[in-house]
Design a protein around this motif. Sequence first.
Motif, short mmCIF file in Angstrom:
data_model
loop_
_atom_site.label_atom_id
_atom_site.label_comp_id
_atom_site.label_asym_id
_atom_site.label_seq_id
_atom_site.Cartn_x
_atom_site.Cartn_y
_atom_site.Cartn_z
N GLY A 47 30.77 -28.44 0.90
CA GLY A 47 30.16 -29.70 0.79
C GLY A 47 31.40 -30.58 0.74
O GLY A 47 32.71 -30.45 0.74
N PRO A 48 31.14 -32.13 1.20
CA PRO A 48 32.22 -33.08 1.15
C PRO A 48 32.88 -33.28 -0.33
O PRO A 48 32.13 -32.95 -1.26
N ASN A 49 34.27 -33.38 -0.26
CA ASN A 49 34.82 -33.44 -1.51
C ASN A 49 34.57 -32.49 -2.51
O ASN A 49 34.72 -32.65 -3.72
N PHE A 50 34.03 -31.15 -2.09
CA PHE A 50 33.69 -30.00 -2.96
C PHE A 50 34.95 -29.67 -3.99
O PHE A 50 34.61 -29.27 -5.04
N GLY A 51 36.05 -29.63 -3.41
CA GLY A 51 37.27 -29.05 -4.23
C GLY A 51 37.26 -29.81 -5.67
O GLY A 51 38.09 -29.40 -6.44
N THR A 52 36.89 -31.11 -5.46
CA THR A 52 37.34 -31.90 -6.90
C THR A 52 35.76 -31.94 -7.69
O THR A 52 35.82 -33.20 -8.70
N SER A 53 34.85 -31.49 -7.13
CA SER A 53 33.53 -31.50 -7.80
C SER A 53 33.63 -31.01 -9.20
O SER A 53 34.23 -30.13 -9.62
N ARG A 54 32.47 -31.55 -9.85
CA ARG A 54 32.17 -30.77 -11.41
C ARG A 54 31.68 -29.38 -11.17
O ARG A 54 32.15 -28.69 -11.80
N LYS A 55 30.97 -29.15 -10.22
CA LYS A 55 30.63 -27.63 -9.95
C LYS A 55 31.84 -26.75 -9.89
O LYS A 55 31.71 -25.74 -10.42
N VAL A 56 32.74 -27.16 -9.05
CA VAL A 56 34.00 -26.26 -8.88
C VAL A 56 34.67 -26.32 -10.40
O VAL A 56 35.37 -25.22 -10.72
N ARG A 57 34.81 -27.17 -11.01
CA ARG A 57 35.37 -27.43 -12.30
C ARG A 57 34.66 -26.39 -13.11
O ARG A 57 35.42 -25.45 -14.13
N ASN A 58 33.44 -26.38 -13.18
CA ASN A 58 32.53 -25.61 -14.04
C ASN A 58 32.89 -24.16 -13.80
O ASN A 58 32.74 -23.31 -14.78
N ILE A 59 32.86 -23.72 -12.52
CA ILE A 59 33.11 -22.29 -12.05
C ILE A 59 34.40 -21.89 -12.43
O ILE A 59 34.62 -20.83 -12.91
N HIS A 60 35.43 -22.91 -12.38
CA HIS A 60 36.95 -22.33 -12.99
C HIS A 60 36.73 -22.01 -14.47
O HIS A 60 37.40 -21.01 -14.68
N LEU A 102 33.75 -25.57 6.74
CA LEU A 102 32.76 -24.82 7.09
C LEU A 102 31.79 -25.71 8.03
O LEU A 102 31.06 -25.23 9.03
N ARG A 103 31.69 -26.98 8.08
CA ARG A 103 31.24 -27.86 8.64
C ARG A 103 32.02 -29.06 8.66
O ARG A 103 32.56 -29.73 7.71
N GLU A 104 31.89 -29.80 9.87
CA GLU A 104 32.57 -31.25 10.01
C GLU A 104 32.19 -32.03 8.75
O GLU A 104 31.07 -32.26 8.44
N GLY A 105 33.37 -33.05 8.17
CA GLY A 105 32.86 -33.72 7.03
C GLY A 105 33.21 -32.88 5.94
O GLY A 105 33.11 -33.61 4.65
N PHE A 106 32.99 -31.69 5.74
CA PHE A 106 33.31 -30.92 4.46
C PHE A 106 34.81 -30.59 4.08
O PHE A 106 35.71 -30.73 5.27
#
Length: 133
Positions: A47-60, A102-106
């Motif tokens: 998704g947009p700004n996915f790399g800095t999201s809480r989801k990604v931090r949680n998964i790390h 994966l998609r424009e804007g992501f």
Amino acid sequence: MTFTQTELRYLLDQPLGRLATLGPGGPQITPVAFWVDTSTHRIEISGPNFGTSRKVRNIHADPRVSFVVDDMAAEPVGPGGQTGRGLEIRARAEIVSAGRPLREGFGNVLVRLHPRRILAWNLDGPGPHFRDV
């Protein structure tokens, strides 16, 4: 293969799912866009700004996730005339840097799911169907 043909067709027809991760304050559940690699049966989420999201931090911190895709069928599909159907995929998540979004804007960061357990309801027949993969 991870998914039955019915489950795979169902996933390919759905535009959104919900990703649950484990954070310091408990579960975080978020609607997300996803794609299914039909050759490997892996699910990729971004998704947009996915790399800095809480989801990604949680998964790390903890790669255990649950991913749900569900909807209401136009006709009854379950016991007693139920129309609800779907999949819950319990998985180990991997953070991947893709060559391109994966998609424009992501962004180019995505989560790749490695399913461990699949819980399906009213897809391959009425009622629940659970299995480890």
